[in-house]
Design a protein around this motif. Structure first.
Motif, PDB file in Angstrom:
ATOM      1  N   MET A  12     121.563 -98.213  17.919  1.00  0.00           N
ATOM      2  CA  MET A  12     122.480 -98.853  16.975  1.00  0.00           C
ATOM      3  C   MET A  12     121.927-100.191  16.509  1.00  0.00           C
ATOM      4  O   MET A  12     122.011-100.533  15.309  1.00  0.00           O
ATOM      5  CB  MET A  12     123.860 -99.032  17.620  1.00  0.00           C
ATOM      6  CG  MET A  12     124.609 -97.727  17.850  1.00  0.00           C
ATOM      7  SD  MET A  12     126.191 -97.960  18.678  1.00  0.00           S
ATOM      8  CE  MET A  12     127.037 -98.959  17.481  1.00  0.00           C
ATOM      9  N   GLU A  13     121.363-100.963  17.430  1.00  0.00           N
ATOM     10  CA  GLU A  13     120.778-102.237  17.058  1.00  0.00           C
ATOM     11  C   GLU A  13     119.599-102.040  16.105  1.00  0.00           C
ATOM     12  O   GLU A  13     119.424-102.799  15.139  1.00  0.00           O
ATOM     13  CB  GLU A  13     120.331-102.992  18.316  1.00  0.00           C
ATOM     14  CG  GLU A  13     121.484-103.507  19.161  1.00  0.00           C
ATOM     15  CD  GLU A  13     120.997-104.205  20.418  1.00  0.00           C
ATOM     16  OE1 GLU A  13     119.790-104.109  20.705  1.00  0.00           O
ATOM     17  OE2 GLU A  13     121.835-104.839  21.096  1.00  0.00           O
ATOM     18  N   GLU A  14     118.791-101.019  16.370  1.00  0.00           N
ATOM     19  CA  GLU A  14     117.650-100.726  15.488  1.00  0.00           C
ATOM     20  C   GLU A  14     118.142-100.268  14.111  1.00  0.00           C
ATOM     21  O   GLU A  14     117.579-100.668  13.083  1.00  0.00           O
ATOM     22  CB  GLU A  14     116.783 -99.638  16.121  1.00  0.00           C
ATOM     23  CG  GLU A  14     115.511 -99.340  15.363  1.00  0.00           C
ATOM     24  CD  GLU A  14     114.539-100.501  15.355  1.00  0.00           C
ATOM     25  OE1 GLU A  14     113.721-100.569  14.415  1.00  0.00           O
ATOM     26  OE2 GLU A  14     114.614-101.343  16.278  1.00  0.00           O
ATOM     27  N   LYS A  15     119.205 -99.449  14.084  1.00  0.00           N
ATOM     28  CA  LYS A  15     119.768 -98.984  12.817  1.00  0.00           C
ATOM     29  C   LYS A  15     120.345-100.152  12.026  1.00  0.00           C
ATOM     30  O   LYS A  15     120.159-100.248  10.794  1.00  0.00           O
ATOM     31  CB  LYS A  15     120.865 -97.950  13.097  1.00  0.00           C
ATOM     32  CG  LYS A  15     121.432 -97.305  11.848  1.00  0.00           C
ATOM     33  CD  LYS A  15     120.380 -96.507  11.110  1.00  0.00           C
ATOM     34  CE  LYS A  15     120.966 -95.787   9.916  1.00  0.00           C
ATOM     35  NZ  LYS A  15     119.960 -95.023   9.155  1.00  0.00           N
ATOM     36  N   ASN A  16     121.042-101.050  12.719  1.00  0.00           N
ATOM     37  CA  ASN A  16     121.591-102.235  12.063  1.00  0.00           C
ATOM     38  C   ASN A  16     120.486-103.097  11.455  1.00  0.00           C
ATOM     39  O   ASN A  16     120.626-103.647  10.363  1.00  0.00           O
ATOM     40  CB  ASN A  16     122.426-103.056  13.043  1.00  0.00           C
ATOM     41  CG  ASN A  16     123.731-102.392  13.391  1.00  0.00           C
ATOM     42  OD1 ASN A  16     124.228-101.550  12.633  1.00  0.00           O
ATOM     43  ND2 ASN A  16     124.295-102.747  14.535  1.00  0.00           N
ATOM     44  N   LYS A  34     122.868 -97.171  27.153  1.00  0.00           N
ATOM     45  CA  LYS A  34     121.889 -98.201  26.790  1.00  0.00           C
ATOM     46  C   LYS A  34     121.004 -97.740  25.639  1.00  0.00           C
ATOM     47  O   LYS A  34     120.694 -98.518  24.725  1.00  0.00           O
ATOM     48  CB  LYS A  34     121.032 -98.548  28.008  1.00  0.00           C
ATOM     49  CG  LYS A  34     121.742 -99.398  29.053  1.00  0.00           C
ATOM     50  CD  LYS A  34     120.827 -99.744  30.200  1.00  0.00           C
ATOM     51  CE  LYS A  34     121.542-100.614  31.234  1.00  0.00           C
ATOM     52  NZ  LYS A  34     120.666-100.954  32.375  1.00  0.00           N
ATOM     53  N   GLN A  35     120.609 -96.483  25.661  1.00  0.00           N
ATOM     54  CA  GLN A  35     119.787 -95.936  24.583  1.00  0.00           C
ATOM     55  C   GLN A  35     120.559 -95.928  23.266  1.00  0.00           C
ATOM     56  O   GLN A  35     120.011 -96.244  22.199  1.00  0.00           O
ATOM     57  CB  GLN A  35     119.337 -94.513  24.925  1.00  0.00           C
ATOM     58  CG  GLN A  35     118.246 -94.452  25.987  1.00  0.00           C
ATOM     59  CD  GLN A  35     116.986 -95.175  25.539  1.00  0.00           C
ATOM     60  OE1 GLN A  35     116.621 -96.185  26.128  1.00  0.00           O
ATOM     61  NE2 GLN A  35     116.346 -94.680  24.506  1.00  0.00           N
ATOM     62  N   GLN A  36     121.840 -95.567  23.328  1.00  0.00           N
ATOM     63  CA  GLN A  36     122.665 -95.587  22.122  1.00  0.00           C
ATOM     64  C   GLN A  36     122.775 -97.000  21.552  1.00  0.00           C
ATOM     65  O   GLN A  36     122.714 -97.214  20.344  1.00  0.00           O
ATOM     66  CB  GLN A  36     124.064 -95.035  22.420  1.00  0.00           C
ATOM     67  CG  GLN A  36     124.144 -93.523  22.420  1.00  0.00           C
ATOM     68  CD  GLN A  36     125.573 -93.051  22.357  1.00  0.00           C
ATOM     69  OE1 GLN A  36     126.470 -93.697  22.918  1.00  0.00           O
ATOM     70  NE2 GLN A  36     125.799 -91.938  21.682  1.00  0.00           N
ATOM     71  N   LEU A  37     122.970 -97.968  22.447  1.00  0.00           N
ATOM     72  CA  LEU A  37     123.076 -99.357  22.009  1.00  0.00           C
ATOM     73  C   LEU A  37     121.787 -99.820  21.331  1.00  0.00           C
ATOM     74  O   LEU A  37     121.815-100.473  20.282  1.00  0.00           O
ATOM     75  CB  LEU A  37     123.406-100.253  23.210  1.00  0.00           C
ATOM     76  CG  LEU A  37     123.548-101.754  22.915  1.00  0.00           C
ATOM     77  CD1 LEU A  37     124.682-101.990  21.905  1.00  0.00           C
ATOM     78  CD2 LEU A  37     123.814-102.529  24.206  1.00  0.00           C
TER      79      LEU A  37
END
Length: 231
Positions: A53-57, A47-50
């Motif tokens: 990734m959303e924040e990076k996107n 969940k943290q990775q997701l």
């Protein structure tokens, strides 16, 4: 006494039925899944990775928007620069045409001055030929009427040009031209023609001074670049 065993049997049967029914209902209820500590850690990690990734996107989308805005700004500046350069080139070409460094073409008028065909025996020949003063008069009138460029026998005339007369020959900036003298001017043909053709104007004066004059409007006049005395 016979009735008591029957009642007891009925009570036991009913109790057994209720117990069996409750067991069946309990078996049909979904059981809660119990997760181990390692499974919780994996789930939390994914969940943290997701989220990362959303924040990076999101950051990349914002960066892309900024870069697109910059590209659009560069395109606008480039277009403005190209317009400025094109304007400079156009003005440069116009000045070069006026200065005689480039050929020029356009509508205008053509005026031909000729020596008189008939010369009375008692008069002097000098009174019946074209002089530089006649050419100067025509050129000055054309310039006053808004001529953009003028040429004599195809040779461009400029603000520093000099015209002199040596007998039947006219010298323009060191280059000799025999009669007839064809003066061409580029500009508004109607205005140029009317300016020369006024009553008691330049044409009337030339005719009274024994100069044969022919004049016409021209749809297109070609003028070459500036000539040198050696050319």
């Amino acid at each position: 006494m016979k009735g008591k065993p029957l009642i007891l049997s009925l009570v036991l049967f009913t109790s057994g039925f209720l117990v069996a029914y409750n067991y069946q209902q309990t078996a049909n209820i979904p059981q809660m899944v119990q997760l181990s500590d390692s499974q919780w850690e994996k789930d939390y990690f994914y969940k943290q990775q997701l989220l990362e990734m959303e924040e990076k996107n999101k950051e990349l989308r914002e960066e892309l928007k900024v870069k697109r805005d910059k590209i659009q700004e560069y395109d606008s500046k480039l277009a403005d620069s190209e317009n400025v350069v094109a304007d400079f080139v156009q003005r440069k070409n116009k000045l070069q045409m006026l200065a005689g460094e480039l050929p020029l073409q356009g509508s205008g008028v053509e005026v031909t001055l000729k020596d008189a065909e008939y010369i009375p025996e008692e008069d002097q020949v000098n009174q019946y030929i074209v002089h530089e003063s006649h050419i100067h008069m025509v050129i000055n009138e054309l310039l006053s009427a808004g001529a953009k460029a003028i040429a004599v026998n195809g040779q461009r005339i400029f603000s520093d040009s000099y015209i002199s007369c040596t007998g039947p020959v006219i010298t323009v900036d060191g280059i000799q031209h025999p009669a007839p003298f064809v003066i061409t001017a580029i500009g508004d043909s109607d205005i140029l023609y009317s300016s020369l053709d006024l009553t008691q104007g330049i044409i009337d004066y030339l005719l009274s001074d024994h100069v044969d004059v022919e004049m016409s409007k021209e749809a297109e006049i070609q003028m070459q670049a500036k000539l040198s005395a050696e050319g």
